[in-house]
Design an enzyme around this catalytic site. Structure first.
Site, PDB file in Angstrom:
ATOM      1  N   CYS A   1       0.836  -1.206   0.000  1.00 39.27           N
ATOM      2  CA  CYS A   1       0.000   0.000   0.000  1.00 39.27           C
ATOM      3  C   CYS A   1       0.867   1.251   0.000  1.00 39.27           C
ATOM      4  O   CYS A   1       1.910   1.314   0.671  1.00 39.27           O
ATOM      5  CB  CYS A   1      -0.922  -0.009   1.222  1.00 39.27           C
ATOM      6  SG  CYS A   1      -2.050   1.405   1.283  1.00 39.27           S
TER       7      CYS A   1
ATOM      8  N   CYS B   1       0.407   0.381  10.401  1.00 39.75           N
ATOM      9  CA  CYS B   1       0.048  -0.682   9.463  1.00 39.75           C
ATOM     10  C   CYS B   1       1.256  -1.349   8.806  1.00 39.75           C
ATOM     11  O   CYS B   1       2.085  -0.692   8.175  1.00 39.75           O
ATOM     12  CB  CYS B   1      -0.879  -0.122   8.381  1.00 39.75           C
ATOM     13  SG  CYS B   1      -1.486  -1.397   7.244  1.00 39.75           S
TER      14      CYS B   1
ATOM     15  N   CYS C   1     -16.229 -10.197   5.134  1.00 39.04           N
ATOM     16  CA  CYS C   1     -15.592  -8.920   4.796  1.00 39.04           C
ATOM     17  C   CYS C   1     -14.348  -9.162   3.953  1.00 39.04           C
ATOM     18  O   CYS C   1     -13.533 -10.032   4.277  1.00 39.04           O
ATOM     19  CB  CYS C   1     -15.210  -8.169   6.070  1.00 39.04           C
ATOM     20  SG  CYS C   1     -16.578  -7.942   7.217  1.00 39.04           S
TER      21      CYS C   1
END
Length: 324
Positions: free
Chosen positions: A53, A60, A97
């Site tokens: 990302c 994260c 999810c």
């Protein structure tokens, strides 16, 4: 109790500061007014695209700029995702999810594949949720038409503390995506993380933002920071479970009809601590057989099944199942 959307920060602070046992009692009382206290929504979370990302979220391990042990994984094949969804349903999950480590959704083949995943999981009778980063209104509409039930986009923390945690986007970007989700008629899943170096005032501010929305989020995940080696927050202290209980109880009182999800951080909680969270108004959790929540540790499916058995809790049916 009336559903309010005009809470002040001072009122929320007063609730948060209530002596703990009294706070739990009040939250449990509200919970029983609006929910079956013996039911918990069991959700399964699958990382359909892992790592790489471009964001710099300090907590994260999927941020490309940090050196972690997390293996980058391209978008999973449709068949793999549908197999995981069926397995989740068979184990008692009512919501599935799917998470992709993207900064934002792009109108490309990968998004087309996600649309197919949403359609396939929706056909199984599960509530389908996605968390894919920032969304435009048109993209939200496409997801809704495919059968998406919920979209997760956490605030993470307060507006004032936000830039201390993330610099590659701003707080208003979060709000814009939530607005786009609402316009498309998709339910909202939005909460935050405690343990990011914030003060109590930041926790109150984050809850205030959620509780003063024109419509409360249908789901509010309360996460405790799981420290990931290689990230700027790897040395942050463990979140005190009492703080998690205060957050859950406060969220339950000010957003009575919302599903309050005990999310990341359960791996460091005992059964007794988790029981206190459910007593304080939590009625949702993530569970699964891979013992991870995205890329961080999570209790095993068997441990969660034993927890629910010991507490006399039953898995909640999906909204789709209840409508039949």
């Amino acid at each position: 109790m009336n559903i309010r959307h005009d809470w002040t920060k001072e009122e929320i602070q007063a609730i948060y500061d209530t002596p703990l046992l009294e706070l739990i009692y009040k939250a449990s009382t509200v919970h029983r007014q609006y929910h079956n206290p013996n039911e918990v929504q069991v959700s399964t979370l699958l990382s359909i695209k892992t790592g790489g990302c471009t964001e710099d979220c300090s907590y994260c391990g999927q941020a490309a700029r940090y050196h972690t042990d997390i293996k980058v994984q391209r978008l999973l094949p449709l068949e793999t995702v549908l197999e995981a969804a069926q397995k989740a349903k068979d184990s008692g999950s009512s919501r599935f999810c799917m998470a992709a480590a993207w900064r934002e959704v792009r109108d490309n083949r990968d998004f087309d594949k996600v649309i197919d995943m949403v359609k396939g999981v929706n056909d199984m009778g599960l509530e389908v949720c996605c968390t894919l980063g920032m969304l435009t209104e048109d993209q939200a509409n496409r997801l809704q038409e495919a059968g998406l039930y919920a979209y997760n986009h956490n605030l993470d923390t307060s507006e004032d503390h936000y830039n201390n945690v993330i610099s590659t986007r701003n707080f208003s970007n979060r709000i814009n995506t939530i607005d786009n989700v609402r316009k498309a008629g998709i339910t909202v899943c939005s909460g935050g993380i405690i343990g990011l170096g914030e003060k109590d005032a930041d926790r109150i501010s984050m809850l205030h933002t959620l509780a003063t929305m024109l419509k409360h989020p249908e789901s509010v995940p309360i996460n405790a920071l799981v420290r990931v080696k290689g990230t700027p927050m790897e040395d942050m202290p463990k979140v005190d479970t009492w703080d998690m209980i205060r957050m859950i109880a406060t969220a339950r009182i000010i957003m009575p009809t919302t599903m309050v999800r005990l999310s990341a951080g359960r791996i460091e909680m005992s059964e007794y601590e988790q029981a206190m969270c459910f007593m304080a108004g939590a009625n949702s959790m993530f569970s699964g057989d891979n013992e991870t929540l995205l890329v961080t540790p999570n209790p095993s499916l068997s441990a969660d099944q034993m927890l629910m058995k010991n507490l006399g809790l039953n898995p909640m049916k999906s909204k789709k199942e209840m409508a039949i």
